[in-house]
Design a protein around this motif. Structure first.
Motif, PDB file in Angstrom:
ATOM      1  N   VAL A 108       0.548  -1.200  -0.166  1.00  0.00           N
ATOM      2  CA  VAL A 108      -0.156   0.017  -0.123  1.00  0.00           C
ATOM      3  C   VAL A 108       1.188   1.448  -0.148  1.00  0.00           C
ATOM      4  O   VAL A 108       1.988   1.400   0.832  1.00  0.00           O
ATOM      5  N   ASP A 109       0.648   2.179  -0.662  1.00  0.00           N
ATOM      6  CA  ASP A 109       1.230   3.450  -0.666  1.00  0.00           C
ATOM      7  C   ASP A 109       0.587   4.215  -0.637  1.00  0.00           C
ATOM      8  O   ASP A 109      -0.968   4.554  -0.697  1.00  0.00           O
ATOM      9  N   THR A 110       0.698   5.071   0.668  1.00  0.00           N
ATOM     10  CA  THR A 110      -0.451   5.781   1.211  1.00  0.00           C
ATOM     11  C   THR A 110      -0.131   7.573   1.200  1.00  0.00           C
ATOM     12  O   THR A 110       1.271   7.619   0.735  1.00  0.00           O
ATOM     13  N   HIS A 111      -1.138   8.410   1.086  1.00  0.00           N
ATOM     14  CA  HIS A 111      -1.372   9.530   0.990  1.00  0.00           C
ATOM     15  C   HIS A 111      -2.350  10.086   2.155  1.00  0.00           C
ATOM     16  O   HIS A 111      -3.368   9.362   2.548  1.00  0.00           O
ATOM     17  N   VAL A 112      -2.234  11.289   2.210  1.00  0.00           N
ATOM     18  CA  VAL A 112      -3.264  12.156   2.668  1.00  0.00           C
ATOM     19  C   VAL A 112      -4.992  11.633   2.432  1.00  0.00           C
ATOM     20  O   VAL A 112      -5.756  11.241   2.756  1.00  0.00           O
ATOM     21  N   GLU A 113      -5.349  11.864   1.206  1.00  0.00           N
ATOM     22  CA  GLU A 113      -6.736  11.943   0.673  1.00  0.00           C
ATOM     23  C   GLU A 113      -6.768   9.776   0.043  1.00  0.00           C
ATOM     24  O   GLU A 113      -7.980   9.748  -0.420  1.00  0.00           O
ATOM     25  N   THR A 114      -5.646   9.963  -0.693  1.00  0.00           N
ATOM     26  CA  THR A 114      -5.898   7.796  -1.374  1.00  0.00           C
ATOM     27  C   THR A 114      -4.788   7.083  -0.725  1.00  0.00           C
ATOM     28  O   THR A 114      -4.348   7.429   0.001  1.00  0.00           O
ATOM     29  N   HIS A 115      -5.030   6.173  -0.789  1.00  0.00           N
ATOM     30  CA  HIS A 115      -4.137   4.609  -1.319  1.00  0.00           C
ATOM     31  C   HIS A 115      -4.299   4.188  -1.782  1.00  0.00           C
ATOM     32  O   HIS A 115      -5.394   3.680  -2.055  1.00  0.00           O
ATOM     33  N   THR A 116      -3.011   4.225  -2.732  1.00  0.00           N
ATOM     34  CA  THR A 116      -2.744   3.250  -4.056  1.00  0.00           C
ATOM     35  C   THR A 116      -2.892   1.239  -2.811  1.00  0.00           C
ATOM     36  O   THR A 116      -1.644   1.253  -2.465  1.00  0.00           O
ATOM     37  N   ALA A 117      -2.948   0.965  -3.685  1.00  0.00           N
ATOM     38  CA  ALA A 117      -2.723  -0.958  -2.888  1.00  0.00           C
ATOM     39  C   ALA A 117      -2.491  -1.926  -4.044  1.00  0.00           C
ATOM     40  O   ALA A 117      -3.329  -2.125  -5.366  1.00  0.00           O
ATOM     41  N   ALA A 118      -1.529  -3.056  -4.067  1.00  0.00           N
ATOM     42  CA  ALA A 118      -1.173  -3.813  -5.409  1.00  0.00           C
ATOM     43  C   ALA A 118      -1.224  -5.022  -4.145  1.00  0.00           C
ATOM     44  O   ALA A 118      -0.605  -5.186  -3.459  1.00  0.00           O
ATOM     45  N   VAL A 119      -1.859  -6.136  -5.254  1.00  0.00           N
ATOM     46  CA  VAL A 119      -2.290  -7.702  -4.248  1.00  0.00           C
ATOM     47  C   VAL A 119      -0.798  -8.052  -5.037  1.00  0.00           C
ATOM     48  O   VAL A 119      -0.521  -8.424  -6.886  1.00  0.00           O
ATOM     49  N   VAL A 120       0.203  -8.552  -4.849  1.00  0.00           N
ATOM     50  CA  VAL A 120       1.113  -9.297  -5.205  1.00  0.00           C
ATOM     51  C   VAL A 120       1.369 -10.965  -4.111  1.00  0.00           C
ATOM     52  O   VAL A 120       1.143 -10.778  -4.021  1.00  0.00           O
ATOM     53  N   ASP A 121       1.548 -11.607  -5.950  1.00  0.00           N
ATOM     54  CA  ASP A 121       1.472 -13.675  -5.877  1.00  0.00           C
ATOM     55  C   ASP A 121       3.277 -13.157  -4.759  1.00  0.00           C
ATOM     56  O   ASP A 121       4.336 -12.893  -5.503  1.00  0.00           O
ATOM     57  N   ALA A 122       3.185 -13.900  -3.884  1.00  0.00           N
ATOM     58  CA  ALA A 122       3.967 -14.026  -2.917  1.00  0.00           C
ATOM     59  C   ALA A 122       5.357 -14.965  -3.907  1.00  0.00           C
ATOM     60  O   ALA A 122       6.560 -14.901  -3.245  1.00  0.00           O
ATOM     61  N   ARG A 123       4.874 -16.271  -4.587  1.00  0.00           N
ATOM     62  CA  ARG A 123       5.739 -16.621  -5.283  1.00  0.00           C
ATOM     63  C   ARG A 123       6.294 -16.440  -6.477  1.00  0.00           C
ATOM     64  O   ARG A 123       7.541 -16.416  -6.167  1.00  0.00           O
ATOM     65  N   THR A 124       5.470 -16.173  -7.244  1.00  0.00           N
ATOM     66  CA  THR A 124       6.036 -15.248  -8.408  1.00  0.00           C
ATOM     67  C   THR A 124       6.536 -13.499  -8.127  1.00  0.00           C
ATOM     68  O   THR A 124       7.039 -13.017  -9.431  1.00  0.00           O
ATOM     69  N   GLY A 125       5.501 -12.742  -7.813  1.00  0.00           N
ATOM     70  CA  GLY A 125       5.801 -11.388  -7.760  1.00  0.00           C
ATOM     71  C   GLY A 125       5.624 -11.059  -8.457  1.00  0.00           C
ATOM     72  O   GLY A 125       5.213  -9.216  -8.615  1.00  0.00           O
ATOM     73  N   ALA A 126       4.122 -11.718  -9.041  1.00  0.00           N
ATOM     74  CA  ALA A 126       3.414 -11.350  -9.823  1.00  0.00           C
ATOM     75  C   ALA A 126       2.521 -10.072  -9.413  1.00  0.00           C
ATOM     76  O   ALA A 126       2.256 -10.225  -8.540  1.00  0.00           O
ATOM     77  N   VAL A 127       1.844  -9.081 -10.103  1.00  0.00           N
ATOM     78  CA  VAL A 127       1.275  -8.232 -10.124  1.00  0.00           C
ATOM     79  C   VAL A 127      -0.278  -8.710 -10.404  1.00  0.00           C
ATOM     80  O   VAL A 127      -0.961  -8.861 -11.256  1.00  0.00           O
ATOM     81  N   LEU A 128      -1.175  -8.748  -9.462  1.00  0.00           N
ATOM     82  CA  LEU A 128      -3.268  -9.711  -9.137  1.00  0.00           C
ATOM     83  C   LEU A 128      -3.907  -8.569  -9.545  1.00  0.00           C
ATOM     84  O   LEU A 128      -4.826  -9.076 -10.276  1.00  0.00           O
ATOM     85  N   ASP A 129      -3.465  -7.168  -8.938  1.00  0.00           N
ATOM     86  CA  ASP A 129      -4.232  -6.845  -8.561  1.00  0.00           C
ATOM     87  C   ASP A 129      -4.344  -5.277  -8.099  1.00  0.00           C
ATOM     88  O   ASP A 129      -3.013  -5.292  -7.170  1.00  0.00           O
ATOM     89  N   GLU A 130      -4.880  -4.285  -7.890  1.00  0.00           N
ATOM     90  CA  GLU A 130      -4.949  -2.935  -8.170  1.00  0.00           C
ATOM     91  C   GLU A 130      -6.116  -3.167  -7.333  1.00  0.00           C
ATOM     92  O   GLU A 130      -7.033  -2.333  -7.964  1.00  0.00           O
ATOM     93  N   LEU A 131      -6.201  -1.386  -6.270  1.00  0.00           N
ATOM     94  CA  LEU A 131      -7.261  -0.854  -6.086  1.00  0.00           C
ATOM     95  C   LEU A 131      -6.812   0.507  -5.743  1.00  0.00           C
ATOM     96  O   LEU A 131      -5.653   0.768  -4.826  1.00  0.00           O
ATOM     97  N   THR A 132      -7.403   1.624  -6.319  1.00  0.00           N
ATOM     98  CA  THR A 132      -7.361   2.888  -4.968  1.00  0.00           C
ATOM     99  C   THR A 132      -8.505   3.583  -4.118  1.00  0.00           C
ATOM    100  O   THR A 132      -9.367   3.358  -5.503  1.00  0.00           O
ATOM    101  N   VAL A 133      -8.795   3.665  -3.219  1.00  0.00           N
ATOM    102  CA  VAL A 133      -9.311   4.626  -2.886  1.00  0.00           C
ATOM    103  C   VAL A 133      -9.482   5.788  -2.062  1.00  0.00           C
ATOM    104  O   VAL A 133      -7.656   5.933  -1.490  1.00  0.00           O
TER     105      VAL A 133
END
Length: 350
Positions: free
Chosen positions: A14-39
């Motif tokens: 999670v990259d955190t900011h004042v107004e928004t946070h951006t999250a990335a779901v990463v596979d623990a075995r391969t390091g591949a990005v599975l999903d992402e979301l900004t809230v």
């Protein structure tokens, strides 16, 4: 500890900011990005991130930057949900970006960095630790503002009209503040004299108010330290402010894994600077928690003045050719190790 890839299936960076946070779901075995979301940084936004994680795996860990700042709200929400959270320092810019910058890239980097680290830190605790943190910040602000006001007062007295300067000349600063706070404006004074007297009185009264505020905050800090870790106050050279600073940096048992780690956090661990055949060269560590470093420095100064064993150590090292600065650095390293053992092995009442 085992590698995260052997324990969990996904890491949510999670990259955190004042107004928004951006999250990335990463596979623990391969390091591949599975999903992402900004809230948005709202309770609903935090729940949306949990729902995102639920859509992938229950075997997960969160890697969050700024857990004590921008990410504090998310960390509290995850704590109530009994999620596992690890804390990451913000990396150097060149290591983070390599010419590219986006919230998603930073979130992915946070997850992959957590996977690469052999040791992971947990976020600092709330409760008493957070209460001490906010009280220390408020007191520090009051003390700094009071110091600025006193300096301004002293400087204005030097250039004040002679009839005002005479009232304040030759006095110690505390007495100067008391006299200036009682100044009365005479109707027959010229504009310069009236404006100077008004300003001197304002600065003096501001100093007095801030001094009272700082003292009240210190009483609150002392009450928390006494109820949480009164054993720290029994150590020579440690008062309520130093104890609170140490507790805020340490937070809770197990957060810092070793004595060396605590020394590095305090910026008192020597950094090797070896080259070629030179294998005993070290340089000053200017990193770490500077408030904690300052607290250790205060302990050293007090012990060198009033603590007989420390005075004897200082004398012995001086005869060996060590400079006062080198002796203080050695003492700070020793005190950091000693405090770590006390904090980790003495029972906490919090």
């Amino acid at each position: 500890m085992n590698s995260l890839s052997e324990i969990v299936e996904v890491v949510i960076g999670v990259d955190t900011h004042v107004e928004t946070h951006t999250a990335a779901v990463v596979d623990a075995r391969t390091g591949a990005v599975l999903d992402e979301l900004t809230v948005h940084t709202t309770p609903q936004g935090y729940q949306d991130l949990v729902d995102l994680a639920d859509a992938h795996s229950a075997l997960r860990v969160w890697a969050i930057e700024g857990t004590g700042g921008h990410g504090a709200g998310l960390v509290r929400h995850l704590g109530r949900a009994e999620e596992v959270v690890v804390e990451l320092d913000r990396p150097e810019r060149t290591k983070r970006r390599h010419g590219a910058k986006s919230d998603l890239l930073d979130a992915v980097r946070a997850a992959r960095e957590a996977l690469a680290r052999p040791k992971l830190g947990t976020p600092r605790a709330g409760g008493d630790r957070q209460a001490l943190s906010v009280l220390l910040a408020a007191r520090r602000s009051a003390v700094d503002a009071s110091t600025v006001a006193q300096r301004q007062l002293f400087s204005l007295v030097i250039a004040a009209p002679e009839h005002l300067r005479t009232k304040l000349r030759g006095r110690k600063l505390p007495e100067m503040v008391r006299v200036a706070a009682r100044l009365r404006i005479q109707s027959n004074w010229d504009r310069e004299s009236a404006a100077t007297a008004t300003t001197l009185r304002t600065l003096a009264r501001r100093t007095q108010a801030l001094t009272i505020e700082a003292a009240d905050l210190e009483k609150q800090i002392l009450a928390i330290v006494r109820s949480w870790r009164p054993d720290l106050l029994d150590q020579p050279g440690i008062g309520p402010i130093v104890a609170a600073t140490v507790l805020c940096a340490w937070s809770h048992p197990g957060r810092i894994h070793t004595e060396a780690g605590f020394a590095m956090l305090a910026g008192v661990a020597p950094i090797p600077a070896n080259s070629g055949q030179v294998t005993t060269r070290y340089r000053l560590n200017r990193h770490g928690d500077r408030q904690l470093n300052r607290a250790l420095h205060t302990i050293v100064l007090v012990r060198q003045r009033y603590h007989e064993p420390t005075k004897a150590y200082t004398d012995r090292r001086t005869t060996q050719g060590k400079t006062p600065r080198e002796i203080r650095r050695c003492l700070k390293r020793y005190i950091a190790r000693d405090l770590y053992r006390i904090l980790e092995h003495h029972p906490s009442t919090a």
